[in-house]
Design a protein around this motif. Structure first.
Motif, short mmCIF file in Angstrom:
data_model
loop_
_atom_site.label_atom_id
_atom_site.label_comp_id
_atom_site.label_asym_id
_atom_site.label_seq_id
_atom_site.Cartn_x
_atom_site.Cartn_y
_atom_site.Cartn_z
N ALA A 145 0.85 -1.20 0.00
CA ALA A 145 0.00 0.00 0.00
C ALA A 145 0.87 1.23 0.00
N ILE A 146 0.20 2.38 -0.22
CA ILE A 146 0.87 3.67 -0.15
C ILE A 146 0.17 4.48 0.94
N VAL A 147 0.95 4.98 1.89
CA VAL A 147 0.40 5.65 3.06
C VAL A 147 1.02 7.04 3.15
N SER A 148 0.17 7.99 3.48
CA SER A 148 0.65 9.36 3.65
C SER A 148 1.31 9.50 5.02
N PRO A 149 2.09 10.55 5.24
CA PRO A 149 2.75 10.72 6.55
C PRO A 149 1.76 10.81 7.72
N ASP A 150 0.51 11.23 7.42
CA ASP A 150 -0.47 11.29 8.49
C ASP A 150 -1.30 10.01 8.60
N VAL B 228 7.48 -3.47 6.16
CA VAL B 228 8.59 -2.73 5.55
C VAL B 228 8.00 -1.52 4.82
N TYR B 229 8.75 -0.44 4.83
CA TYR B 229 8.30 0.71 4.04
C TYR B 229 9.49 1.54 3.60
N GLN B 230 9.24 2.32 2.53
CA GLN B 230 10.24 3.21 1.96
C GLN B 230 9.53 4.53 1.64
N GLN B 231 10.11 5.64 2.11
CA GLN B 231 9.50 6.95 1.89
C GLN B 231 9.94 7.51 0.53
N SER B 232 8.96 8.04 -0.18
CA SER B 232 9.26 8.64 -1.48
C SER B 232 9.94 9.99 -1.28
N SER B 233 10.99 10.20 -2.03
CA SER B 233 11.70 11.48 -1.95
C SER B 233 10.95 12.60 -2.66
N TYR C 42 4.67 6.97 1.80
CA TYR C 42 5.39 5.73 2.17
C TYR C 42 4.83 4.56 1.38
N THR C 43 5.71 3.93 0.63
CA THR C 43 5.33 2.66 -0.01
C THR C 43 5.52 1.56 1.03
N LEU C 44 4.43 0.95 1.46
CA LEU C 44 4.43 0.04 2.63
C LEU C 44 4.01 -1.35 2.20
N GLY C 45 4.72 -2.34 2.76
CA GLY C 45 4.37 -3.75 2.53
C GLY C 45 4.23 -4.48 3.85
N SER C 46 3.28 -5.40 3.91
CA SER C 46 3.03 -6.16 5.14
C SER C 46 2.77 -7.62 4.80
N VAL C 47 3.46 -8.53 5.56
CA VAL C 47 3.30 -9.98 5.36
C VAL C 47 3.08 -10.62 6.73
#
Length: 697
Positions: free
Chosen positions: A242-247, A289-294, A299-304
């Motif tokens: 998923a993609i999550v905003s900072p809030d 796991v997540y990685q923030q877009s510059s 945040y591109t977020l993954g959950s398993v």
């Protein structure tokens, strides 16, 4: 299965005599077999469980780390791919912001009268200008809004409500001019009229006139852009990306119903990159796991779910349980063999040694193995053979000592009886000698009145003849008694000398036994040293040598028990040695007494011979007196001298008989002492025989 190891019957055959010893059932937990079994069982099971558990946790950690790394790389790559897309969108957006023709048209639009045809024509030109920047595959609409939120132009549906109060409009209005602002996905678009999900890129277009009439450029992108980019991202079977905003609002989620709502993953978005295990409100662990877009800050977020990640490790735990059960069964089988091979022979040797300790010397060990236990069994059998031979030899010597002491006691009693008879005969001789002296005095008186009492002299002469005959007979009897006493005394001396020799032989035998016991004691010391060396080697071997360490410890205990048994036999031998020493002491005391007795008997024999000679002379004198009576008148003076001689002889005979009586009393005392010593020797022999009866051979 192991009860056979705890109670058994040992049948032994020796000299065609079968004996059966029942081994008392002991507490199995205290036996060396059970200890070896438990050590081996625990070692195998613990090793298998440890290996299984370590394999499980290692594989779990490896899988977790690998999946976490792979998931993070997937999210990072997805985030970078989205950043490329975002960057392309920003490039187009910046191109629009810097388009001077667009700015000029907007200026004209504001300059034209509101609602006029010119303004509408300019709006059409603006739409044509911005349409050239749009992409039908990704972009939904491009809109220009004034500072009041009114749509100047739009390629989509115009807003039906005021947008100035919306959070996105406020966010864009507060931004600097020319700075792109990314807006999260909205379910009905940004004007609430599209009916589709879209996200947007907005910014303030600088006013070239330097006035306050700013225009807001809004690029709305289709939600399918996210779907096209994220559908290929797989986070396991049940995981999601998923993609999550900072809030913590969902910009993109595979479940479209969750878009715009709060994030379903409780994780802090305070890092540019993140990978860890998070427990959700339902208590389920998830790898997040997540990685923030510059570009966008999203945040591109993954959950398993961890259950899915560790599904394969459950197979390892199942295999571990199965292998543990198999290892337990194998350990039981091998432990049973260890009990049969090691523990049962040790139990058998222990019980046989206890039988030997109780005096049963016919026990033998039937273990025929060629290992150290077999050698120990052979040494035990050889030890029992040697002890049996020594006890048999000691028993025979004790029987000989007992027989000799009985003979010596009987001879001493006979000697005492003979001494008493000699004393009685000596007293009779003393009495006769006293009577002779009295008669000699009377003869002296009679000689003074011989003329008047011739008839009395004749009678006295007859009495003297009779008395002399009795004295002569008593003297002969005494001589015969002395000859018999000398013979018996010599026999007693020979038996005493023989008894001393046999006691010396017995003493040598006990010394031999002591030497053999010393050898056995050294054997037990060497066995103890060997067991200590085995324990050291087992300790060096580590966990694999624990079973042999227990075996070494049991061998050491067996050596200690052998030492205790040998000490018991040594104490018995010490007792026998002490009694033999007492016997030697008694015989050493008795032998000088025998020597004194022999000397006294010889002196008594000499005295009796002298008495015999004197009595022979006395009889001859009486004969002369009888012959001289007829010439009494003619030889009165000669008769008086003869009577004086008779009186002297009588006094001498009396003194001799008194001396013989004294010697007879001494002989009686010596005989009584000899009887007492013989009885003591017999008592010591009985004690020795009683001590030997403890052993059964």
């Amino acid at each position: 299965m192991f009860k056979k190891a705890w109670s058994s019957l040992i049948s032994l055959d020796r000299n065609n005599r079968k004996q059966t010893f029942v081994i008392t059932k002991k507490n199995p937990m205290k036996s060396v077999g059970m200890k070896l079994f438990l050590i081996f069982f625990a070692s195998v099971v613990v090793l298998v469980v440890a290996m299984g558990a370590s394999s499980y946790f290692i594989s779990k950690n490896v899988i977790q780390e690998k999946v976490a790394d792979a998931s993070l790389q997937t999210i990072v790559q997805t985030s970078r791919k989205l950043d490329i897309l975002y960057n392309s969108f920003e490039d187009i957006f910046k191109q629009a912001l810097s388009d001077s023709d667009l700015k000029l048209l907007i200026l004209k639009y504001y300059s034209a009268p509101e609602g006029s045809f010119d303004q509408m024509e300019i709006g059409s030109q603006i739409i044509a200008q911005i349409s050239a920047l749009s992409n039908a595959d990704t972009m939904y609409a491009i809109s220009l809004l004034d500072k009041n939120g009114k749509a100047i132009v739009t390629t989509g549906n115009p807003p039906n409500t005021e947008v100035t109060d919306t959070d996105w409009f406020k966010k864009v209005s507060s931004a600097a001019e020319g700075v792109p602002v990314w807006l999260e996905t909205r379910n009905d678009g940004f004007f609430g009229t599209q009916g589709v999900k879209s996200f947007a890129l907005a910014g303030i277009l600088p006013d070239i006139s330097g006035g306050q009439d700013h225009a807001i450029v809004l690029f709305e992108y289709k939600y399918s852009v996210f779907q096209n980019e994220m559908n290929d991202v797989k986070m396991g079977e049940t995981g999601f990306a998923a993609i999550v905003s900072p809030d913590h609002r969902m910009v993109y989620d595979p479940n479209e119903e969750l878009v715009g709502s709060g994030s379903k993953v409780a994780v802090n978005l305070d890092q540019a990159q993140y990978s860890d295990i998070v427990v959700d409100p339902s208590g389920e662990s998830q790898l997040v796991v997540y990685q923030q877009s510059s570009k966008t800050g999203w945040y591109t977020l993954g959950s398993v779910p961890m259950n899915e990640l560790l599904a394969e490790t459950k197979k390892i735990s199942g295999i571990t349980v199965l292998m543990t059960l198999i290892a337990a069964l194998v350990a039981c089988g091998i432990g049973y063999l260890v009990v049969r091979i090691i523990a049962r022979p040790l139990v058998e040797l222990r019980n046989l040694m206890k039988e030997g300790e109780r005096g049963n010397l016919v026990v033998r060990c039937t273990v025929n193995s060629r290992d150290e236990i077999g050698e120990l069994a052979q040494s035990f059998n050889q030890m029992m053979e040697q002890i049996t031979l020594l006890v048999q030899q000691t028993n025979r010597s004790a029987q000989e000592v007992l027989s000799t002491s009985s003979e010596l006691s009987e001879a001493a009693r006979k000697t005492a009886a003979s001494a008493k008879e000699i004393a009685v005969a000596t007293e009779e001789i003393a009495g006769g000698a006293g009577s002779l002296a009295v008669e000699a005095e009377r003869g002296s008186d009679i000689m003074q009145t011989i003329g008047k009492q011739m008839e009395q002299v004749v009678e006295v002469n007859k009495d003297m003849v009779n008395s002399a005959t009795q004295v002569q007979q008593a003297s002969k009897q005494g001589t015969e008694y002395m000859v018999e006493l000398i013979s018996k005394t010599n026999s007693t001396e020979q038996m005493t000398r023989s008894l001393i020799e046999k006691v010396d032989h017995l003493k040598e035998s006990t010394r031999s036994i002591r030497k053999i016991l010393d050898v056995l004691h050294n054997v037990t010391k060497q066995t103890n040293i060997l067991s200590l060396n085995a324990a050291i080697e087992a300790a060096r071997a580590g966990a694999a040598g624990k079973g042999f360490m227990v075996v070494a410890d049991e061998i050491r205990k067996l050596a200690d028990q052998s030492k205790q048994s040998i000490d018991v036999v040594g104490q018995i031998i010490e007792t026998i040695q002490s009694e033999i020493d007492e016997t030697v002491s008694v015989l050493s005391t008795a032998y000088p007494l025998f020597q004194e007795q022999i000397a006294s008997v010889k002196e008594a024999d000499t005295l009796f011979n002298q008495v015999q000679e004197h009595m022979d002379g006395f009889v001859q004198k009486l004969t002369d007196v009888s012959l001289s009576i007829n010439r009494l008148d003619e030889s009165q003076y000669a008769l008086s001298a003869a009577i004086h001689n008779v009186s002297a002889v009588a006094e001498q005979s009396s003194a001799t008989t008194e001396e013989v009586a004294s010697l007879s009393h001494g002989q009686t005392h010596i005989s009584e002492e000899l009887v007492r010593l013989s009885e003591k020797l017999e008592s010591l022999s009985d004690s020795l025989e009683a001590a030997l009866t403890k052993f059964r051979v």
